[in-house]
Design a protein around this motif. Sequence first.
Motif, PDB file in Angstrom:
ATOM      1  N   LEU A   1       0.836  -1.193   0.000  1.00  0.00           N
ATOM      2  CA  LEU A   1       0.000   0.000   0.000  1.00  0.00           C
ATOM      3  C   LEU A   1       0.874   1.247   0.000  1.00  0.00           C
ATOM      4  O   LEU A   1       0.518   2.277  -0.562  1.00  0.00           O
TER       5      LEU A   1
ATOM      6  N   ALA B   1      -6.354   3.983   5.450  1.00  0.00           N
ATOM      7  CA  ALA B   1      -6.665   2.612   5.041  1.00  0.00           C
ATOM      8  C   ALA B   1      -6.829   1.744   6.279  1.00  0.00           C
ATOM      9  O   ALA B   1      -6.259   2.033   7.339  1.00  0.00           O
TER      10      ALA B   1
ATOM     11  N   ALA C   1      -6.612  -2.283   7.637  1.00  0.00           N
ATOM     12  CA  ALA C   1      -6.155  -3.658   7.373  1.00  0.00           C
ATOM     13  C   ALA C   1      -6.840  -4.593   8.361  1.00  0.00           C
ATOM     14  O   ALA C   1      -6.713  -4.418   9.578  1.00  0.00           O
TER      15      ALA C   1
ATOM     16  N   LYS D   1     -15.200  -7.117   8.906  1.00  0.00           N
ATOM     17  CA  LYS D   1     -15.173  -6.292   7.691  1.00  0.00           C
ATOM     18  C   LYS D   1     -16.541  -5.650   7.456  1.00  0.00           C
ATOM     19  O   LYS D   1     -16.633  -4.462   7.096  1.00  0.00           O
TER      20      LYS D   1
ATOM     21  N   ARG E   1      -9.990   3.095   2.489  1.00  0.00           N
ATOM     22  CA  ARG E   1     -10.115   1.800   1.821  1.00  0.00           C
ATOM     23  C   ARG E   1      -9.900   0.661   2.816  1.00  0.00           C
ATOM     24  O   ARG E   1      -9.125   0.795   3.765  1.00  0.00           O
TER      25      ARG E   1
ATOM     26  N   PHE F   1      -8.906  -3.388   3.463  1.00  0.00           N
ATOM     27  CA  PHE F   1      -8.180  -4.523   2.888  1.00  0.00           C
ATOM     28  C   PHE F   1      -8.188  -5.699   3.868  1.00  0.00           C
ATOM     29  O   PHE F   1      -8.087  -5.498   5.082  1.00  0.00           O
ATOM     30  N   THR F   2      -8.308  -6.882   3.322  1.00  0.00           N
ATOM     31  CA  THR F   2      -8.150  -8.094   4.138  1.00  0.00           C
ATOM     32  C   THR F   2      -6.715  -8.577   3.993  1.00  0.00           C
ATOM     33  O   THR F   2      -6.212  -8.705   2.868  1.00  0.00           O
TER      34      THR F   2
ATOM     35  N   LEU G   1       0.224  -4.737   5.284  1.00  0.00           N
ATOM     36  CA  LEU G   1      -0.479  -4.028   4.218  1.00  0.00           C
ATOM     37  C   LEU G   1       0.408  -2.936   3.632  1.00  0.00           C
ATOM     38  O   LEU G   1       0.481  -2.770   2.412  1.00  0.00           O
TER      39      LEU G   1
ATOM     40  N   VAL H   1      -1.584  -2.455  -4.693  1.00  0.00           N
ATOM     41  CA  VAL H   1      -2.476  -3.345  -3.961  1.00  0.00           C
ATOM     42  C   VAL H   1      -3.917  -3.107  -4.415  1.00  0.00           C
ATOM     43  O   VAL H   1      -4.306  -1.984  -4.755  1.00  0.00           O
ATOM     44  N   GLU H   2      -4.717  -4.181  -4.434  1.00  0.00           N
ATOM     45  CA  GLU H   2      -6.103  -4.100  -4.891  1.00  0.00           C
ATOM     46  C   GLU H   2      -7.062  -4.463  -3.765  1.00  0.00           C
ATOM     47  O   GLU H   2      -6.772  -5.322  -2.925  1.00  0.00           O
ATOM     48  N   VAL H   3      -8.217  -3.798  -3.751  1.00  0.00           N
ATOM     49  CA  VAL H   3      -9.270  -4.117  -2.785  1.00  0.00           C
ATOM     50  C   VAL H   3     -10.024  -5.346  -3.285  1.00  0.00           C
ATOM     51  O   VAL H   3     -10.226  -5.521  -4.487  1.00  0.00           O
TER      52      VAL H   3
END
Length: 762
Positions: A312, A372, A374, A385, A410, A412-413, A449, A671-673
């Motif tokens: 990230l 963000a 994580a 989540k 955003r 993220f997992t 992350l 990095v992608e969601v």
Amino acid sequence: MNKYTAHISRTLNLSEKSVDATLNLLDEGCTIPFIARYRKERTGNLDEVQITRISEMNERLKELDKRKATILKTIKELEKLTPELEKRIVACWDSTELEDIYLPYKPKRRTRAQIAREQGLEPLASLIMLQREHDPKSTAKRFVKGDLKTEAEVLQGAQDIIAEIVSEDQQTRNTVRGFYRREAIITSRVIKKKQEEDGAQKFSDYFDFSEPLKRCNSHRLLAMRRGEHAGFLRVSISIDDEACTERIKHQYIHGNGPCQSLIAEAIDDSFKRLIDPSIENEFATISKEKADEEAIKVFTENLRQLLLSAPLGQKRVLALDPGFANGCKIACLDAQGNLLHHEIIYPHPPKRLYAQATVALQRMIKQYKIEAIAIGNGTASRESKEFVEETIGSLPLQGKAGEETKTEVRIFTVSEDGASIYSASPTAREEFPDEDVTTRGAVSIGRRLMDPLAELVKIDPKSIGVGQYQHDVDQSLLKHSLDLTVESCVNQVGVNVNTASKHLLTYVSGLGPALAQSIVDYRRENGPFTSRSELKKVKRLGDTAFQQCAGFLRIPGADNPLDNSSVHPESYGVVEQMAKDQGCSVQELIGNNERIKKIKIEKYNITHKEEDIAGTGLKEQDAPFPGPSPHNLNGRQSTRRSEDGEDIGLYTLRDILKELEKPGLDPRGEVEVFEFDHNVHTIDDLVEGMELPGIITNITNFGAFVDIGVHQDGLIHISQLADKFVSDPTQVVRLHQHVRVRVTQIDNRRNRIGLSMKHIKQ
């Protein structure tokens, strides 16, 4: 030329010149990443894989040489070393062949054959093997004496000697090896009295199993060996004994008669008692080593992909380690990964303090300007989540003109694998001596992350959760391969010397734990480094270490912009000349593609012979480099010499231009969601045929495991990975790839989920 150059060149199908140059560089103390990146002219542009193979074969040959020396010394002490035998041993490059040569001279326990020799029966054994005696029993009478009371005892002793001679014959052993290589069957059977014990069912597929050894995949072999080690299975490797012994008899027996019958009996005994157990063990070892290599290859490739996961970057992150009864541990981090705040919230049952948790989360997001979030992928991950999404959805933030807008935080997992190992480690205690393991675990999730590579290097790779039978393979070989992989990834990405932990610095080319600590100590005492040359002031960091590490260390904001690039200091002079020729400064040249495209690299490369620049598309030409006269090698001009006297040729020049175009470009991407299907939370929600989004969590040589959000990864068998035949799963999928899958099987009893990617557009 190195003594191993020719052999390595033939074996790896590489040029002797490249191999010899690589061996010399390794002997000089150069690391593999450094050689691959900065010594392309000398190696002929060999890559890391090729250089690693050369290095590993070089080490094996050194060990083989040590073994030869031991063998020669032993045979010499026995006074049996002839010039011919010594020549055979010295010329041998194969460890198996070497041991076969040594076998007749190898000190061994007091065997039946040795006892027979002590009783004086070796002459009789020799007479029988000549197959000229018409009445060996009559001949045997002459040897009846002492402990030998009958002709039968005498003949048995002679047969024991013959059996040992046959078992130590290289041709015989190679005959048996041929049978094993072509026809061996590996068989696994359950030990009946262990069948109902706890843990046995894990190996139920191998309770009654057999297949040709040459077709046995590494994961099946390792599973059987694990079951054998656990005491549930009995594993064996076998061939057609009768066919094999008949082949051996053809080698020794000529005609029919009493001597031939005695030899045939001795061969049967030799095979059953001496040869077959030995060769079976040999092939058990060989097959295990091969399985280990395949498993380690899969593991290292997974590790490489994991370490090179997209970061990230420097963002303010709220890390959430999810849980039910014990709550969700929160850690707020600044853009450098420093811990700002931590607390626990309870949005889930049994406490379910939902309103309080919502207020607390919103407060932390505002107070620490979180960019963000994580969320760990363990227990309560999906529920957490959803809670965070609802909380953020109702969180107003001030816009530019004072109006309220919704936050763009955003979510993220993040994989938790190994976080608990890290949190209880000496490394974590050193970083956070005043925090408990739950806080350390949450911090690790957040940092993963921000920069997966920087955080994961602190954890034993075997605990990261991407292996295949990693605890069953050769541990020293595994460690060697994993260390090389981590080192390769760290140096491929590059390291900010002013922010990197000592754990990350340890893997930088030429450093190691001691110098990494010295860099951290210097940084603490003197502040951030302002130039690469300042590294020379670090305690014990000499010229050699500087040469090896400098190109992989980055210094953002340095006076010389090249200090924040992969251009090595030894090449700075060339870049400065390029900038001068373009009528600009180095700073103005960097990132200016228009100017960079005008640079003719041939101008900065002094001509080699045509074969030295093979593959470049260039012919011999006169393109002198402005400035000092180049060195002359054998009457011909060489490449441009760097400030350190090293050649800078076309390979290096191309790398320099590529770096100037996009200096410091992170090769890891962005990095992608990811979102799971909101209608699926447990295995009971699954229906065969449904298509779902998933994340690749592990890759093996039999398929890939996918997290589809039900707390149990599903398996895409290798046959279900694509609409075409797949021999290697890594050619189709990569770790952490977002995929769509179809549910093909649901086994609630064994908690297994079968998935497929066939006929699904990705």
